[in-house]
Each structure stands twice: as structure tokens, then as C-alpha cells.
Design a protein around this motif. Structure first.
Motif, PDB file in Angstrom:
ATOM      1  N   LYS A   1     -25.996 -37.098  11.327  1.00 20.93           N
ATOM      2  CA  LYS A   1     -27.079 -38.099  11.243  1.00 20.93           C
ATOM      3  C   LYS A   1     -27.975 -37.941  12.463  1.00 20.93           C
ATOM      4  O   LYS A   1     -28.070 -38.840  13.303  1.00 20.93           O
ATOM      5  CB  LYS A   1     -26.506 -39.520  11.208  1.00 20.93           C
ATOM      6  CG  LYS A   1     -25.660 -39.840  10.001  1.00 20.93           C
ATOM      7  CD  LYS A   1     -25.032 -41.223  10.178  1.00 20.93           C
ATOM      8  CE  LYS A   1     -23.970 -41.468   9.117  1.00 20.93           C
ATOM      9  NZ  LYS A   1     -23.137 -42.637   9.439  1.00 20.93           N
ATOM     10  N   GLY A   2     -28.547 -36.800  12.596  1.00 19.08           N
ATOM     11  CA  GLY A   2     -29.391 -36.517  13.766  1.00 19.08           C
ATOM     12  C   GLY A   2     -28.913 -35.276  14.473  1.00 19.08           C
ATOM     13  O   GLY A   2     -29.710 -34.431  14.866  1.00 19.08           O
ATOM     14  N   LEU A   3     -27.601 -35.162  14.626  1.00 22.37           N
ATOM     15  CA  LEU A   3     -27.031 -33.903  15.123  1.00 22.37           C
ATOM     16  C   LEU A   3     -26.815 -32.991  13.927  1.00 22.37           C
ATOM     17  O   LEU A   3     -26.404 -33.443  12.855  1.00 22.37           O
ATOM     18  CB  LEU A   3     -25.692 -34.155  15.828  1.00 22.37           C
ATOM     19  CG  LEU A   3     -25.764 -34.863  17.175  1.00 22.37           C
ATOM     20  CD1 LEU A   3     -24.363 -35.222  17.661  1.00 22.37           C
ATOM     21  CD2 LEU A   3     -26.497 -34.003  18.206  1.00 22.37           C
ATOM     22  N   PRO A   4     -27.086 -31.690  14.089  1.00 21.15           N
ATOM     23  CA  PRO A   4     -26.922 -30.778  12.956  1.00 21.15           C
ATOM     24  C   PRO A   4     -25.488 -30.773  12.422  1.00 21.15           C
ATOM     25  O   PRO A   4     -24.523 -30.907  13.187  1.00 21.15           O
ATOM     26  CB  PRO A   4     -27.296 -29.416  13.551  1.00 21.15           C
ATOM     27  CG  PRO A   4     -28.157 -29.723  14.716  1.00 21.15           C
ATOM     28  CD  PRO A   4     -27.634 -31.006  15.278  1.00 21.15           C
TER      29      PRO A   4
ATOM     30  N   ASN B   1     -32.170 -44.181  20.603  1.00 20.89           N
ATOM     31  CA  ASN B   1     -32.615 -43.004  19.848  1.00 20.89           C
ATOM     32  C   ASN B   1     -33.593 -43.365  18.732  1.00 20.89           C
ATOM     33  O   ASN B   1     -34.402 -42.524  18.331  1.00 20.89           O
ATOM     34  CB  ASN B   1     -31.405 -42.255  19.284  1.00 20.89           C
ATOM     35  CG  ASN B   1     -30.730 -41.420  20.354  1.00 20.89           C
ATOM     36  OD1 ASN B   1     -31.250 -40.390  20.780  1.00 20.89           O
ATOM     37  ND2 ASN B   1     -29.577 -41.874  20.820  1.00 20.89           N
ATOM     38  N   ALA B   2     -33.520 -44.602  18.246  1.00 20.39           N
ATOM     39  CA  ALA B   2     -34.383 -45.003  17.130  1.00 20.39           C
ATOM     40  C   ALA B   2     -35.858 -44.980  17.506  1.00 20.39           C
ATOM     41  O   ALA B   2     -36.720 -44.810  16.642  1.00 20.39           O
ATOM     42  CB  ALA B   2     -33.988 -46.399  16.646  1.00 20.39           C
TER      43      ALA B   2
ATOM     44  N   ARG C   1     -31.024 -37.910  24.856  1.00 23.30           N
ATOM     45  CA  ARG C   1     -31.394 -38.301  23.504  1.00 23.30           C
ATOM     46  C   ARG C   1     -31.030 -37.218  22.475  1.00 23.30           C
ATOM     47  O   ARG C   1     -31.106 -36.005  22.752  1.00 23.30           O
ATOM     48  CB  ARG C   1     -32.887 -38.610  23.450  1.00 23.30           C
ATOM     49  CG  ARG C   1     -33.226 -40.088  23.455  1.00 23.30           C
ATOM     50  CD  ARG C   1     -32.661 -40.912  24.594  1.00 23.30           C
ATOM     51  NE  ARG C   1     -33.230 -40.603  25.887  1.00 23.30           N
ATOM     52  CZ  ARG C   1     -33.067 -41.323  26.995  1.00 23.30           C
ATOM     53  NH1 ARG C   1     -32.307 -42.418  26.989  1.00 23.30           N
ATOM     54  NH2 ARG C   1     -33.592 -40.970  28.142  1.00 23.30           N
ATOM     55  N   ILE C   2     -30.684 -37.689  21.275  1.00 23.41           N
ATOM     56  CA  ILE C   2     -30.256 -36.816  20.185  1.00 23.41           C
ATOM     57  C   ILE C   2     -31.323 -35.761  19.861  1.00 23.41           C
ATOM     58  O   ILE C   2     -31.005 -34.607  19.578  1.00 23.41           O
ATOM     59  CB  ILE C   2     -29.971 -37.668  18.920  1.00 23.41           C
ATOM     60  CG1 ILE C   2     -28.775 -38.592  19.172  1.00 23.41           C
ATOM     61  CG2 ILE C   2     -29.727 -36.791  17.694  1.00 23.41           C
ATOM     62  CD1 ILE C   2     -27.477 -37.879  19.426  1.00 23.41           C
TER      63      ILE C   2
ATOM     64  N   THR D   1     -20.563 -42.277  22.332  1.00 22.29           N
ATOM     65  CA  THR D   1     -22.022 -42.241  22.375  1.00 22.29           C
ATOM     66  C   THR D   1     -22.612 -41.368  21.275  1.00 22.29           C
ATOM     67  O   THR D   1     -23.631 -41.722  20.666  1.00 22.29           O
ATOM     68  CB  THR D   1     -22.493 -41.717  23.756  1.00 22.29           C
ATOM     69  OG1 THR D   1     -21.919 -42.539  24.769  1.00 22.29           O
ATOM     70  CG2 THR D   1     -24.007 -41.748  23.874  1.00 22.29           C
ATOM     71  N   TYR D   2     -21.971 -40.227  21.017  1.00 18.34           N
ATOM     72  CA  TYR D   2     -22.602 -39.243  20.132  1.00 18.34           C
ATOM     73  C   TYR D   2     -21.971 -39.109  18.749  1.00 18.34           C
ATOM     74  O   TYR D   2     -22.622 -38.608  17.834  1.00 18.34           O
ATOM     75  CB  TYR D   2     -22.653 -37.873  20.833  1.00 18.34           C
ATOM     76  CG  TYR D   2     -23.630 -37.890  21.980  1.00 18.34           C
ATOM     77  CD1 TYR D   2     -24.996 -37.916  21.747  1.00 18.34           C
ATOM     78  CD2 TYR D   2     -23.194 -37.939  23.302  1.00 18.34           C
ATOM     79  CE1 TYR D   2     -25.911 -37.975  22.783  1.00 18.34           C
ATOM     80  CE2 TYR D   2     -24.090 -37.995  24.357  1.00 18.34           C
ATOM     81  CZ  TYR D   2     -25.447 -38.018  24.091  1.00 18.34           C
ATOM     82  OH  TYR D   2     -26.351 -38.090  25.116  1.00 18.34           O
TER      83      TYR D   2
END
Lengths: 163, 353
Positions: free
Chosen positions: B173-176, B74-75, B133-134, B166-167
Motif C-alpha cells: 500500500k505504497g511500498l512496492p 504520508n497522506a 516518507r514512503i 512504522t512501515y
């Protein structure tokens, strides 16, 4: 061809796959115990849920799945699978190699028939040791030769266990 | 560029005129059923089932990841470019003048419910290391939230491979903030037995939220992976629901018949209001084989449509075959299983940024 021929002359080991389960820390590699699993032929479906048919067609008996990481974000994922005899494990290797048209022979380790293939963000190494078929996925490195060294160190470990 | 024949245009115009004049429930009153699926049913009355859009944007990826650990893969994804690509794709899919209007067209609210009450389930594929991907998941969540769905009503799940490891590192931190990542399908009530429009004597485990109706909207986000020949050699949006339904019957006699049966089910497709409203293939990277393993090719693509058989068929034929050099058996069954044929399907609509 020569390594394959030499390999075929070896007597198949009569050890169970659990002997190749890594339970002591290898260098800086830390086992991710939540991943570790022993499986039978049917159980492979539960791990990979698709793609298992070829392994069963080639005669997979049982196997182990492990993953190791170190503090730098590097990982190595391992499948060690018993195919009953060296002919079947070699057949599985040949079948797998068809999926990797760019694969090259892995050098630097004796008595092991193995190839390596560079994927994005990983090196895949597939080899056979007697009746065992071994898949290694090494990632987190920028240098391919470093990944090959890691693969060779794991293959050497398995060789030692089978002696 | 998409080519639209005069005949097809006239057909589309006639269909749209007809659709505008009827209530949604009438759309499902057809004369023929294929294993529980009403042939001809439109998932979205404003979007042709066969319309599938492919977004192409190399700027979505800054470089290949160092590894396939969730943080690493994801980075290297530029989420602003993913947003821009998905907005462009939504406009192309819904054929509206703005992204806002387009997303509002894609998502449908059941009659009698408010957006704020809706519960959304997002099925991802956590088998092995190449995962949705996020940036893509987050964009879908934010568009639903813009319509009024609270983030706390959105649940990311994989009942087969478990989305949590995984999530969960991306919560807030990326997910709302508020979005839920389920352990297996626990946050959706676990599994219950349900009959399928296939083998009437048998019942199969299905994620409870799909059975009891607590899930209003189902979003399907798959990756570009291969699979066994028995399943069309793809692990895309259809196969992704091996994890909404129990997967094992696939491998022990069910094969593609079971795959098609659970995808035709009312638990996936919904009843009066369609449940599965959006199907996405995160094709930033692609795998010839799979679903286990790591990608061999960078592809810079996202595929999106409302109807999973069309999304999968076109992803196989127009992306996987030419770009990955693989062939696919049985993908025609993706269409015939829903009463279509390859003659019905359009070209993949390209949205190149």
C-alpha cells in the motif's frame, strides 16, 4: 513568576513515578501498551537515543513513557519524569523552554507551572508538578484549544494522584 | 546556481579522465588511512564525493499533517511530485542526460554479480515520529528494480527503533509489492560483534548482513533532525547508522569518535564495491532539536549525495542553520574524520522545481 514562586514553596512529594503511571482508561483514550515503559536515567538513552544528556544534567532520576490514542486518530504521548525535587524539575522546565521561543503559559490549570507550544500537527505541553517534570505531545486535532483541554485533563489527573 | 571555478573544472576533468582509465579496485589504493577509511576514495567513480544536491519543491506536500502517525504524515505527500523531484536530483547528481541514465550511474553492481542477485538494505530512522516518507523509499526501490533488483531482495530496517510498526502498514500500500520490512534487524540476520577501526581491543554489535557481506547495496534515508552537541547536533545520515551498529556506546564515552568510526567501517562503506551508495535526507519537514519530538518547520526539501559526511555537513550548514536558525558544533569533524576539510566541499547544488 507568581506561579513559579508558589510552586517553589510546595513540599516535594515523596512518591515514586510509578504512581503516575496511567493504568485505567481516561475518557476515550486507549493506552498503547506496547509503548509503555518505565526507565531510569541511563534507560532514557534507549528511548530517545540522542537528546537525553540535558535531562541527565538536570538530575533525572527515573520516568515513564506512555502513549494513548482514540478511535479518531488522535494521540497523546506522555513523559513523566522524577527529578528528585521541585528545584530540579523547574530547572528542567526552564531549560526545555529555551527550545520553544514561541511558547506561551498554559492557563486553566492551578498549581502547575506549564507552557504550551504549537508544532506542526501537534501541541507540546511541558509542565512541572512538585518534583515531576511532564511532557505531553497531543496530535490529531484541528483546534488548539481542544488540545489544551486534553493537556489540562491529563495534568489534573496527575495532580489528583499526588494529593 | 553552482559555481565551478576553472581550476576546479580542470581538476574534475583530470580526475574523471584518470578514473575512466583505471579499474575500480585501484581507486582504493591510497597511501593514507583515517581509521580504516582510505582517504581520497571515491564512493562512485562518476560522482564527486563532495557533490550534494538539494531538491526544492513545495508541491511535494499538499498541507501539513494532522498528526505524525505514519498514515497521516504520508497522506499529505504527493508521491508523483516526490518522484519528479528525485528524478531531477538524480540528473543533477550524476550529471547525465536522463533520469534513467542517472539512476543507473548512481547504483553500482559488484563485479561478478547480476542485478537480480543483489540484496539491498535501506536504513531508515524510526526514532520518534518524523520518519522517512514512503514516497521517497518507494522511488528508490523502483529505480533499483528497474535495474533488475527484485523487490523481495530489498529490506527496510532500523535495528534500534524497529521499522515494523512504522512501515508495515504500507506493505503493498505504497511500498512496492515484495519489499520486506524488518522487525529490528532480524531480516538481516540480527547482530554480530565486529571490530571497528577505532578501539582495537573492543568489538561492537553490527547488523549481520553488513558483516557477512549478504548486503550488497546500502541505502541511507535519514530525516532532518537535531541531536546532542556531542554528535554535531544533527541526526542525519551519519547518526542514522546508530541502528546498524549498536547505539549505546555513543552515549557512554564513544561520542562522535564512535559515530565516525562506524561510519568509516567497511561494514558501512564496503570494500571493493562501495556498499553505502546513496544517502538521502528527507527534509520535507525539519526539527531544530531531536531526534525525539515532532517537526517545527515545513521545509519542502530533499537532500541527496553519495557520501554521507558531505550530505550531513551541507544539510547542517546550508539548510538547518539558515532555515531553522540553529547552530552546529563539531560538524567539521564529519569531514575531517574522512580526511577532508571544509575547504574541499562545494556549494549545495540546488534543483528547484
Amino acid at each position: 513568576m507568581i506561579p513559579i514562586l508558589l510552586f517553589a514553596l510546595q513540599v516535594d512529594a515523596k512518591v515514586k513515578v510509578k504512581k503516575l503511571l496511567i493504568t485505567t482508561q481516561q475518557q476515550s483514550w486507549i493506552e498503547q501498551k506496547e509503548i509503555t515503559k518505565k526507565f531510569t536515567a541511563k534507560g532514557l538513552f534507549e528511548i530517545i537515543n540522542g537528546g537525553a544528556v540535558e535531562y541527565l544534567n538536570q538530575g533525572l532520576v527515573e520516568g515513564i513513557h506512555q502513549q494513548f490514542s482514540n478511535n479518531d486518530g488522535k494521540t497523546i504521548e506522555v513523559f513523566v519524569e522524577d527529578f528528585g525535587n521541585s528545584e530540579k524539575s523547574t530547572n528542567m522546565l526552564s531549560s526545555k523552554k529555551e527550545s520553544f521561543p514561541d511558547a506561551g503559559q498554559l492557563t486553566g490549570v492551578s498549581d502547575v507551572n506549564a507552557f504550551s507550544s504549537k508544532a506542526i500537527g501537534a501541541l507540546i505541553v511541558v509542565g512541572t508538578l512538585q518534583n515531576f517534570y511532564i511532557e505531553l505531545t497531543i496530535s490529531g486535532f484541528t483546534d488548539q484549544s481542544e488540545m489544551e483541554k486534553v493537556a489540562i485533563s491529563f495534568l489534573d489527573y496527575y495532580k489528583l494522584q499526588l494529593k | 546556481m553552482e559555481k565551478v571555478s576553472r581550476r576546479r573544472f580542470m581538476q574534475s576533468s583530470a580526475i574523471l579522465t584518470f578514473l575512466a582509465s583505471v579499474q575500480p579496485q585501484h581507486l582504493f589504493a591510497s597511501t593514507k588511512k583515517t581509521g580504516g577509511w582510505d582517504v581520497g576514495r571515491q564512493v562512485n567513480p562518476q560522482i564527486d564525493n563532495m557533490r550534494v544536491v538539494c531538491g526544492v519543491n513545495p508541491a511535494m506536500i499538499s498541507k501539513n499533517p494532522l498528526s505524525w502517525q505514519p498514515e497521516d504524515q504520508n497522506a499529505v505527500v504527493n508521491t508523483a511530485e516526490v518522484d519528479r523531484t528525485l528524478d531531477s536530483m538524480a540528473v543533477s547528481l550524476a550529471q547525465k542526460s536522463s533520469p534513467t541514465e542517472s539512476w543507473a550511474t548512481v547504483f553500482q553492481k559488484p563485479n561478478g554479480k547480476q542485478w537480480g542477485e543483489l540484496k539491498v538494505a535501506i536504513k531508515v530512522n524510526c526514532n520518534s515520529k518524523n520518519n522517512a516518507r514512503i514516497g521517497i523509499i518507494s522511488k528508490v526501490c523502483r529505480e533499483l528494480n528497474a535495474l533488475g533488483v527484485p523487490f523481495k531482495n530489498m529490506i527496510i530496517y532500523d535495528g534500534r527503533s524497529n521499522a515494523w510498526p512504522t512501515y508495515s502498514p504500507f506493505l503493498n500500500k505504497g511500498l512496492p509489492d515484495g519489499v520486506i520490512v524488518s522487525e529490528g534487524n532480524k531480516a538481516l540476520g540480527g547482530m554480530v560483534k565486529v571490530a571497528l577501526p577505532w578501539e582495537n581491543s573492543k568489538k561492537f554489535n553490527c547488523t549481520k548482513g553488513m558483516v557477512d557481506g549478504t548486503v550488497d547495496i546500502l541505502i541511507n534515508i535519514a530525516n532532518n533532525k537535531g541531536c546532542d552537541e556531542a554528535f554535531g547536533q544533527t541526526t542525519l545520515t551519519l547518526k542514522n547508522h546508530a541502528g546498524t551498529f549498536e547505539p549505546m556506546p555513543l552515549h557512554f564515552g564513544g561520542g562522535i569518535d564512535y559515530l565516525m568510526a562506524f561510519n568509516r567501517s567497511k561494514e558501512i562503506m564496503g570494500t571493493t564495491t562501495p556498499r553505502q551508495q546513496l544517502c538521502i535526507v528527507d527534509s520535507l519537514w525539519g526539527m531544530r532539536k531531536g531526534p525525539f519530538g515532532v517537526p517545527e518547520e515545513r521545509m519542502d526539501r530533499i537532500v541527496m549525495g553519495t557520501f554521507s559526511p558531505a550530505v550531513d555537513y551541507l544539510t547542517a550548514k546550508k539548510i538547518r542553520e539558515p532555515m531553522l536558525g540553529v547552530s552546529h558544533a563539531n560538524v567539521d569533524k564529519f569531514l575531517t574524520g574522512f580526511g577532508y576539510s571544509s575547504n574541499d566541499i562545494h556549494e549545495l547544488v540546488m534543483a528547484t522545481l
